[in-house]
Design a protein around this motif. Structure first.
Motif, short mmCIF file in Angstrom:
data_model
loop_
_atom_site.label_atom_id
_atom_site.label_comp_id
_atom_site.label_asym_id
_atom_site.label_seq_id
_atom_site.Cartn_x
_atom_site.Cartn_y
_atom_site.Cartn_z
N ALA A 21 0.85 -1.20 0.00
CA ALA A 21 0.00 0.00 0.00
C ALA A 21 0.88 1.24 0.00
CB ALA A 21 -0.91 0.01 1.23
N VAL A 22 0.35 2.35 -0.50
CA VAL A 22 1.07 3.62 -0.50
C VAL A 22 1.02 4.21 0.91
CG1 VAL A 22 1.10 5.98 -1.38
CG2 VAL A 22 0.59 4.07 -2.92
N PRO A 23 2.16 4.57 1.50
CA PRO A 23 2.15 5.16 2.85
C PRO A 23 1.48 6.54 2.84
CG PRO A 23 4.33 5.32 1.88
CD PRO A 23 3.53 4.48 0.95
N GLN A 24 0.53 6.73 3.72
CA GLN A 24 -0.28 7.95 3.69
C GLN A 24 0.49 9.20 4.10
OE1 GLN A 24 -3.68 8.29 2.55
NE2 GLN A 24 -2.76 6.46 1.65
N LYS A 25 1.31 9.11 5.14
CA LYS A 25 2.03 10.32 5.59
C LYS A 25 3.09 10.75 4.58
CE LYS A 25 0.08 9.09 9.60
NZ LYS A 25 -0.80 7.89 9.74
N LEU A 26 3.85 9.80 4.06
CA LEU A 26 4.93 10.14 3.13
C LEU A 26 4.36 10.63 1.80
CD1 LEU A 26 7.53 7.32 3.86
CD2 LEU A 26 7.28 9.58 4.92
N SER A 27 3.26 10.04 1.33
CA SER A 27 2.64 10.54 0.10
C SER A 27 1.99 11.90 0.33
CB SER A 27 1.63 9.53 -0.45
OG SER A 27 0.59 9.27 0.49
N PHE A 28 1.51 12.13 1.56
CA PHE A 28 0.97 13.45 1.91
C PHE A 28 2.09 14.49 1.88
CE2 PHE A 28 -0.31 16.81 4.85
CZ PHE A 28 -1.63 17.06 4.47
N ALA A 29 3.28 14.11 2.39
CA ALA A 29 4.42 15.03 2.37
C ALA A 29 4.83 15.34 0.94
CB ALA A 29 5.59 14.42 3.13
N LEU A 30 4.71 14.36 0.03
CA LEU A 30 5.01 14.61 -1.37
C LEU A 30 4.02 15.60 -1.97
CD1 LEU A 30 6.57 14.08 -3.95
CD2 LEU A 30 5.34 11.92 -4.22
N ALA A 31 2.74 15.43 -1.64
CA ALA A 31 1.73 16.39 -2.10
C ALA A 31 1.98 17.78 -1.51
CB ALA A 31 0.34 15.90 -1.71
N ALA A 32 2.39 17.82 -0.24
CA ALA A 32 2.68 19.10 0.41
C ALA A 32 3.86 19.80 -0.24
CB ALA A 32 2.93 18.88 1.90
N THR A 33 4.85 19.00 -0.69
CA THR A 33 6.01 19.58 -1.37
C THR A 33 5.57 20.21 -2.70
OG1 THR A 33 7.40 17.86 -0.37
CG2 THR A 33 8.35 19.12 -2.18
N ILE A 34 4.68 19.53 -3.42
CA ILE A 34 4.16 20.12 -4.66
C ILE A 34 3.43 21.41 -4.36
CG2 ILE A 34 2.57 19.75 -6.60
CD1 ILE A 34 3.14 16.74 -6.37
#
Length: 481
Positions: free
Chosen positions: A383-396
């Motif tokens: 599964a895609v990790p929610q916090k780390l993928s959220f951090a990627l979205a936050a970086t964008i």
């Protein structure tokens, strides 16, 4: 009244055993402090000759104080703020080889010289084809070292007992392997001979290392307060945190000669430092990179206030313990202890660490520090990790360049900045256009070394998070994870 042998009554002459390339804050607050402690324990008896590695440096200032300086260690210890200070007396003298090359070369003739330490910045371990054997001194650190080693080899006629342990502290992977490779390249270019090369390979050791301690350096803002507290002037005061870690790939002989662990110092002698390097990059550096865009867009400005914030602090702790640690292979107990130490370091009340100061080059940092954890989590858990993928979205979202009405000063690769600018220029307020931004960023293979859109579920997860951040704001969006 200046700190020197006259004003410091505890000074003791010790044999010069350590040649140190670098006289700056980090080595004095880290390696020199450790040798000082080892001297105090009675398990070592030696001093450091500090060599100024570039033309402009602090050798003269150190000599004005007879090598003495005050080290302040400040931070959380057992959960409580603690500030201590001590006079460090391990440096016997400093040499500027640009002014006195003979004095530098003569240290190679001293029989008791046994250890070579260096911290010449990441750029210091590099081959310079302009270096020549007759220069006094050559420009690069590896060439200076080659000259010194060759002089020692000749002085003692290749005596194997006069070999040295070379322990670089530069922040590059496999620092000693790279240094040795360049020294051997220089030996070949300068035709130093098979005898020297054989002596170097058999009598000398090169140990890869990992170093870790935050050293803010000279406390300019509170030097008047320090001078009053000490009762004398010290122009070489240096500050560091309590936490320290030195991982050394070392032969058994070095472990016996330098028994740092036996006196309670966190020095680990290992055969392979890779797991420890991975641990540091993923947990310490990865947490920084994960935290910055989330906390900054939340409205916070420093690392400490972010970690102590009830919402953002929980986010970063959950990211570390739930999504980063499960991707690493050291023992859970060891990883969690390191993570707790990292959080305490982030909470250091004596250090004001601005989020914007660590936002530089966030994309390359995300690729090396966070993406491996994200991909390994996906690999291990499906599964895609929610916090780390959220951090990627936050970086964008961070690279949109706005925090509310406030402009964000972005500092990154020009090509990346142009890509983000163009991608965000096509955002028209729709969720579909936000997905287009995500697809374009995740597909930028020059940064990611792959097309991240091909990672199952990642594009959808990042898009969902970005839509939440843009449409609802960071304060509400973070609640979704």
């Amino acid at each position: 009244m200046l700190l020197n042998k006259t004003t410091y009554t505890g000074y003791k002459e010790r044999p010069e055993k350590i040649l140190q390339f670098g006289e700056g804050n980090f080595l004095r607050a880290f390696v020199d402090w450790m040798f000082h402690e080892l001297n105090k324990s009675g398990k070592f008896d030696g001093s450091v000759v500090a060599v100024q590695p570039i033309a402009n440096g602090m050798a003269n200032m150190l000599n004005d104080q007879d090598g003495l300086y005050t080290l302040y260690l400040r931070g959380l210890k057992n959960g409580k703020p603690e500030s201590t200070h001590e006079t460090i007396d391990v440096i016997s003298r400093a040499i500027n080889p640009y002014e006195d090359f003979d004095a530098y070369l003569k240290t190679a003739e001293q029989p008791e010289m046994r250890y070579i330490i260096s911290n010449t910045t990441e750029a210091g371990i590099a081959y310079d084809d302009a270096d020549v054997a007759t220069a006094t001194p050559p420009n690069s650190y590896p060439a200076k070292l080659a000259v010194w080693l060759n002089h020692r080899y000749k002085t003692f006629n290749g005596d194997a007992s006069k070999g040295v342990h070379i322990i670089p502290c530069e922040l590059i992977e496999k620092n000693a392997d790279n240094l040795k490779r360049i020294v051997l390249q220089i030996a070949d270019t300068w035709a130093l001979g098979d005898g020297f090369v054989n002596w170097l390979n058999s009598a000398c050791t090169f140990s890869n290392t990992l170093v870790d301690r935050i050293v803010p350096g000279y406390p300019r803002e509170r030097i008047a307060e320090i001078t009053e507290e000490l009762g004398y002037e010290d122009k070489q005061v240096v500050e560091g945190e309590h936490f320290h870690l030195w991982v050394i790939e070392a032969p058994e002989s070095l472990q016996q000669e330098l028994p740092f662990p036996s006196i309670g110092l966190d020095v680990k002698y290992v055969t392979d430092m890779t797991p420890y390097r991975t641990r540091k990059v993923r947990i310490l550096n990865g947490a920084h990179t994960t935290l910055v865009p989330v906390a900054y867009l939340y409205g916070l400005d420093t690392v400490r206030e972010s970690v102590e914030h009830p919402v953002v602090g929980k986010f970063i702790k959950d990211a570390i313990f739930e999504e980063i640690i499960p991707t690493l292979d050291l023992s859970k107990e060891e990883l969690e202890q390191f993570a707790n130490d990292v959080i305490d370091r982030f909470r250091n009340p004596y250090i004001k660490h601005l989020l914007m100061s660590i936002s530089l080059n966030s994309w390359s940092k995300f690729e090396t520090r966070v993406l491996p954890s994200l991909l390994e989590y996906k690999n291990r858990h499906g599964a895609v990790p929610q916090k780390l993928s959220f951090a990627l979205a936050a970086t964008i979202a961070f690279y949109r360049g706005k925090r509310g009405e406030e402009a964000i000063s972005l500092n990154d690769d020009a090509v990346l900045l142009e890509l983000l600018k163009n991608a965000w220029s096509r955002y028209d307020g729709s969720d579909e256009s936000l997905e287009s931004v995500v697809v374009e960023v995740l597909g930028f293979e020059k940064n990611w070394k792959m097309d991240l859109n091909k990672v199952e579920g990642l594009t959808a997860a990042v898009t969902k998070h970005l839509q939440s951040i843009v449409n609802s704001g960071m304060e509400k969006a973070i609640e979704t994870v």
